[in-house]
Design an enzyme around this catalytic site. Structure first.
Site, short mmCIF file in Angstrom:
data_model
loop_
_atom_site.label_atom_id
_atom_site.label_comp_id
_atom_site.label_asym_id
_atom_site.label_seq_id
_atom_site.Cartn_x
_atom_site.Cartn_y
_atom_site.Cartn_z
N PRO A 291 62.68 -14.93 66.18
CA PRO A 291 62.29 -13.62 65.67
C PRO A 291 63.05 -13.23 64.41
O PRO A 291 64.22 -13.61 64.25
CB PRO A 291 62.65 -12.68 66.82
CG PRO A 291 63.69 -13.38 67.60
CD PRO A 291 63.54 -14.85 67.37
N GLY A 292 62.39 -12.49 63.53
CA GLY A 292 63.05 -11.97 62.33
C GLY A 292 63.00 -10.46 62.34
O GLY A 292 64.00 -9.77 62.45
N ARG A 293 61.77 -9.95 62.27
CA ARG A 293 61.54 -8.50 62.22
C ARG A 293 62.23 -7.78 63.39
O ARG A 293 62.79 -6.70 63.22
CB ARG A 293 60.02 -8.27 62.31
CG ARG A 293 59.55 -6.87 62.07
CD ARG A 293 58.05 -6.77 62.38
NE ARG A 293 57.30 -7.88 61.83
CZ ARG A 293 56.71 -7.86 60.64
NH1 ARG A 293 56.76 -6.79 59.90
NH2 ARG A 293 56.04 -8.92 60.21
N CYS A 361 53.37 0.55 37.94
CA CYS A 361 52.10 0.77 37.27
C CYS A 361 50.95 0.04 37.97
O CYS A 361 50.33 -0.86 37.41
CB CYS A 361 52.25 0.29 35.83
SG CYS A 361 51.11 1.09 34.75
C1 PLP Z 1 57.37 -19.95 61.47
C2 PLP Z 1 57.83 -18.55 61.56
N1 PLP Z 1 58.75 -18.24 62.47
C3 PLP Z 1 59.22 -16.98 62.58
C4 PLP Z 1 58.76 -15.97 61.76
C5 PLP Z 1 59.33 -14.60 61.93
O1 PLP Z 1 58.38 -13.67 62.23
P1 PLP Z 1 58.83 -12.21 62.64
O2 PLP Z 1 59.72 -11.72 61.57
O3 PLP Z 1 57.57 -11.44 62.71
O4 PLP Z 1 59.53 -12.32 63.95
C6 PLP Z 1 57.78 -16.24 60.81
C7 PLP Z 1 57.27 -15.19 59.94
O5 PLP Z 1 56.58 -15.34 59.01
C8 PLP Z 1 57.30 -17.58 60.70
O6 PLP Z 1 56.37 -17.91 59.81
#
Ligand code: PLP
Length: 433
Positions: A291-293, A361
């Site tokens: 996860p990132g978000r 712009c």
């Molecule tokens: C392969 C892969 N893993 C993980 C992520 C992370 O996604 P998120 O930030 O929605 O958890 C992404 C996001 O583009 C991704 O492409």
């Protein structure tokens, strides 16, 4: 307004972030300003560690660093012992600079350049999420030349549609990412890897999309992946020892968003995997999530100064702020929705509806549409946009030659700059005179 986080609240007429008045942060550091709650990021990373890494044997959460990438974040991730998903040699270089163990870096991407493959391998980054046949060819050659071995996890497309917008769906058939699960394509890739001297087969990778709220999509994807695991075993007699279940966990940007509970997602994923492996008597695999978000999204609040307010009778009121799509491109790109508030008038009733736009712009340069705010909004006010921690700073640009804002971490009543504001000199840093 989304104030579901522990770190932001309203006292009197002011918004506070980690105990600091937002308008004081704006005064001290200027605007636009990315404020990131270090406390919230630590909390989320600790969730990854305690509710996934420590809970399951051979489990490793990877922070998808594309969501927010700078030295400070890699250092934090490193502190919690979690791994990192990097999509370029650039991201890898910053992770290494922050002291990251190369063995905890996973190299992703649908077009890893030969130079990037060489960079990664020569810095002992050997875990690759392999995307395509051209990459297999390049890995074979470059790893051979360097006397290294790529440890491959193959990205396979499960054929599942999920995610908040077409541009962030990656699990359906028509995608640029990964090996197709049709026509035996991914099996052909595994065969090539099994025959290779320089690439080692470890496992398979699945990422269905981003901003996902559907638990069944995760379960279905894993069930599909268990079919692949069986197919691989039946074809090659090989038990897959690593499953990467991807990321994409949705967060709340507005009241309409209902995020899934982290442990519900991971426990369902683990249940599917362990049931399948146990039923065969196979050794349970190493499992990764990325996860990132979820880690950084809700940690961010962007502070802007309000400028021009334009009322078009019977149409709408535009409130212009001093940043825009150069610091937050998600609305033009994905039609994203954000909540926000006038930080220095946060206690006032919201009786006016406005559309918050940037100073770039482009007509698409919009932060959020039809947002209720105090009718008393005026130039010079500080406008706070919530949940801007993911894919804002990392997607920022210098369009219209706007210097990139500073990034400030707040933690227990203290603040510190982790990325300084760009200057006009920075704008021509790479220009020849
Ligand atoms: C392969 C892969 N893993 C993980 C992520 C992370 O996604 P998120 O930030 O929605 O958890 C992404 C996001 O583009 C991704 O492409």
């Amino acid at each position: 307004m989304v104030l579901q986080t522990q770190f932001a609240d309203i006292k009197g007429n002011d918004l506070y972030i980690d105990g600091i008045k937002a308008s004081d942060l704006a005064k001290q550091y200027g605007t636009p300003l990315y404020v990131m709650s270090e406390g919230h990021i630590r909390h989320q990373m600790n969730e990854l560690k305690t509710k996934f890494m420590d809970k399951y044997e051979k489990a490793l959460p990877l922070f998808a660093s594309k969501s927010f990438s700078c030295l400070a974040i890699y250092k934090l991730a490193n502190e919690y012992g979690i791994g990192i998903d990097c999509v370029s040699a650039g991201e890898i270089s910053i992770a290494l600079r922050a002291g990251f163990d190369p063995d905890k870096i996973y190299f992703h991407g649908n077009n890893k350049l030969p130079s990037e493959i060489e960079y990664a391998l020569s810095h002992d980054v050997t875990h690759f999420v392999v995307d395509n046949f051209y990459e297999i060819e390049n890995c074979e050659k470059i790893a051979g030349k360097l006397g290294k071995k790529v440890k491959a996890t193959l990205r396979i497309v499960p054929g599942i549609k999920a995610g908040g917008h077409n541009y962030i769906m990656t699990g359906h058939k028509d995608t640029k990412f990964g090996f197709s699960s049709h026509y035996g394509i991914y099996l052909k890739a595994i065969q090539q890897i099994l025959e290779s001297d320089n690439i080692e087969y470890e496992g398979i990778h699945c990422h269905i999309g981003s901003q996902v709220f559907d638990l069944f999509a995760y379960v279905n994807a894993m069930l599909q992946f268990m079919k692949f695991v069986n197919e691989i075993y039946n074809t090659f007699g090989v038990v897959t020892s690593k499953i990467n279940a991807g990321g994409g966990y949705g967060i709340a940007y507005t009241k309409q968003d209902e995020p899934l509970d982290f442990e519900s997602i991971t426990s369902e994923i683990m249940k599917v995997i362990y049931n399948e492996y146990d039923s065969h008597g196979w050794e349970r695999p190493a499992v990764m999530i990325e996860p990132g978000r979820y880690v950084v999204g809700n940690a961010g609040i962007t502070l802007y100064t309000v400028g021009c307010i334009k009322e078009i009778p019977d149409v709408r009121t535009y409130v212009s702020i001093d940043g825009g799509m150069s610091d937050n491109i998600r609305t033009p790109l994905y039609d994203a929705k954000y909540d926000g508030i006038v930080a220095n008038k946060a206690g006032e009733t919201k009786t006016k509806t406005v559309t918050v736009v940037g100073k770039i712009c482009e007509s698409a340069d919009m932060i959020t549409k039809d947002l209720p705010v105090t009718a008393n909004i005026m130039p010079g006010d500080i406008f706070a946009v919530f949940s801007t921690g993911a894919y804002n700073y990392s997607m920022s640009s210098n369009y219209n030659q706007l210097p990139k804002p500073a990034v400030v971490f707040t933690y227990e009543g203290e603040s510190r700059v982790v990325v300084r504001r760009q200057t006009f000199d920075d704008l021509i840093l790479f220009d020849e005179e």
